[in-house]
Design a protein around this motif. Sequence first.
Motif, short mmCIF file in Angstrom:
data_model
loop_
_atom_site.label_atom_id
_atom_site.label_comp_id
_atom_site.label_asym_id
_atom_site.label_seq_id
_atom_site.Cartn_x
_atom_site.Cartn_y
_atom_site.Cartn_z
N GLY A 41 42.52 62.60 76.66
CA GLY A 41 42.25 61.21 77.01
C GLY A 41 43.54 60.44 77.14
O GLY A 41 44.50 60.68 76.42
N SER A 42 43.58 59.52 78.10
CA SER A 42 44.82 58.81 78.39
C SER A 42 44.52 57.37 78.77
O SER A 42 43.43 57.05 79.26
CB SER A 42 45.56 59.50 79.55
OG SER A 42 46.67 58.75 79.98
N GLU A 46 44.30 56.17 83.88
CA GLU A 46 43.06 56.71 84.40
C GLU A 46 43.29 57.90 85.33
O GLU A 46 42.45 58.79 85.45
CB GLU A 46 42.27 55.62 85.13
CG GLU A 46 40.87 56.02 85.55
CD GLU A 46 40.01 56.51 84.39
OE1 GLU A 46 39.09 57.31 84.65
OE2 GLU A 46 40.24 56.09 83.24
N ASN A 93 42.94 60.96 83.30
CA ASN A 93 41.54 61.24 82.98
C ASN A 93 40.80 61.81 84.19
O ASN A 93 39.96 62.70 84.06
CB ASN A 93 40.85 59.97 82.49
CG ASN A 93 41.49 59.41 81.24
OD1 ASN A 93 41.99 60.16 80.40
ND2 ASN A 93 41.49 58.10 81.10
N PHE A 99 36.39 63.44 76.14
CA PHE A 99 37.74 63.12 75.68
C PHE A 99 37.75 62.86 74.18
O PHE A 99 36.82 62.29 73.62
CB PHE A 99 38.26 61.89 76.42
CG PHE A 99 38.27 62.06 77.92
CD1 PHE A 99 39.35 62.65 78.55
CD2 PHE A 99 37.19 61.66 78.68
CE1 PHE A 99 39.36 62.83 79.93
CE2 PHE A 99 37.18 61.84 80.06
CZ PHE A 99 38.28 62.43 80.68
N GLU A 127 39.97 60.88 72.71
CA GLU A 127 40.30 59.49 72.46
C GLU A 127 40.68 58.80 73.76
O GLU A 127 40.95 59.45 74.77
CB GLU A 127 41.47 59.37 71.46
CG GLU A 127 42.71 60.14 71.90
CD GLU A 127 43.76 60.28 70.80
OE1 GLU A 127 44.82 59.69 70.97
OE2 GLU A 127 43.49 60.96 69.81
N ALA A 149 39.42 57.46 76.23
CA ALA A 149 38.62 57.51 77.45
C ALA A 149 37.20 57.92 77.11
O ALA A 149 36.93 58.45 76.04
CB ALA A 149 39.23 58.47 78.47
N GLU A 150 36.29 57.68 78.02
CA GLU A 150 34.89 58.02 77.82
C GLU A 150 34.46 59.09 78.80
O GLU A 150 35.01 59.18 79.90
CB GLU A 150 34.01 56.77 78.00
CG GLU A 150 34.25 55.71 76.93
CD GLU A 150 33.36 54.50 77.12
OE1 GLU A 150 33.18 54.07 78.29
OE2 GLU A 150 32.83 53.99 76.11
N HIS A 177 39.98 56.09 66.80
CA HIS A 177 39.79 56.05 68.24
C HIS A 177 38.34 55.81 68.63
O HIS A 177 37.91 56.18 69.71
CB HIS A 177 40.30 57.34 68.87
CG HIS A 177 41.78 57.49 68.76
ND1 HIS A 177 42.66 56.79 69.55
CD2 HIS A 177 42.55 58.24 67.94
CE1 HIS A 177 43.90 57.12 69.22
NE2 HIS A 177 43.87 57.98 68.26
N ARG A 233 36.72 52.81 72.56
CA ARG A 233 37.28 53.36 73.80
C ARG A 233 37.22 52.36 74.95
O ARG A 233 37.60 52.69 76.07
CB ARG A 233 36.53 54.64 74.19
CG ARG A 233 36.75 55.76 73.17
CD ARG A 233 35.73 56.87 73.34
NE ARG A 233 35.87 57.81 72.22
CZ ARG A 233 36.51 58.98 72.30
NH1 ARG A 233 37.06 59.35 73.43
NH2 ARG A 233 36.60 59.77 71.27
#
Length: 406
Positions: free
Chosen positions: A21-22, A25, A28, A50, A52, A54-55, A298, A301
């Motif tokens: 996760g970043s 975007e 991701n 992810f 952390e 990001a979803e 985290h 998000r």
Amino acid sequence: MSEATAAPALDDEAILLAGHGSRREKSNEQVRELAAELEGRLRIPVDAAFLELAEPAIDDAIAGLAATVSQVTVVHLSLFAASHVKNDVPLAVTQARESHPDLTINNGAHLGLHPALLDLLDDRATAVEAELGVDREADEVSVVVCARGSSDPDANADVHKLARLLYEGRAFDRCEASFIGVTEPLLSETLHDVAKTRPDAVVVLPYMLGDGVLTGRIKEGAREFDAEYPYVDAAPGEPLGTDPRLLDVLGDRWQEARTGSVEMSCDTCKYKVELDGYEDDKGGARAMLRALTHQAEHADREDVADDPHVHDAPEKHVAVCTNQTCAADGAPAVLERLRQAARGSDRCDARITRSSCLGRCGEGPMAAVYPDGVWYGDLDEEDAETVVASHLDRDRIASELVDQTL
């Protein structure tokens, strides 16, 4: 094979590709792109999740798959076996198994050292050689492989092994391992050492999946080195990105996980054996607590700060064991009283969650306060209020209730 033990058909199975996760975007989207390409290759559903930033989170993604398949295999999009692979994903998988008892969840291994990745790195180096106008067959070309850096000796050692494997059988003058942070040798130190041998060119290879913040730092370090040493040509390569060869590795890791043949480096794992300099990590309790609090840090998000790795975290995290033995001794009531007392306090900044077994069975309801490393045992509801009033409100350990400290 009997009907009861037969492996699920592929149309009743899915893969969950677990990325870090970043905040970028673009990174991701690279994970989602790899998931789509892996689905096309293996012909079974592949979703991305992810750890952390990001979803969707891993637990949410598994919950979505649980309604449609009977088996999910978690495949790690992690280069090395550090804390995310050893702690964070296994914790998420364990919690998902408890939430979905009818779902079979396999947990795979990290990408690790794989011939396909060596071929990919070789091609990245060749592209930089072409940019610099050199040929390793005729010129002295040094390579510096730069990874993130970790507090886990397994992960750091594998970077050095990777560099050596890249050197073997190829005409590079030398291949060195370095890190952009956390541990040594740092990239700048390695580049200065390489410069002393006066090669014709230095190729800096970011051993990263995406073109994120750390990859940018590695590229900038290579350019700064090139400007500082005019007698050596230097340039950075590109990260691994979404090269199709990554699918070869991910496919292998999927097969290993679903057939129960995952191999991890347990002989050199700091949580399994006592390694010099890492004695306090042996046993896994600290790792489990770190994973719990990291998961909590985290949880948000949707509102991610711009600063790198800023956590939306409470001051403390309390993990309450609700496994069978502690539950029978009243752990659910202790958990609820802790939460009530925390909600009623103006000074308490803590997240209070359930935990699987803390390894102190028979010593009553257990609660571990992190990052302090204080474990309270044989708690009752009144003790829960004492823990909040003393430890969580005023940061004073309730010494009469302490079971152990880490």
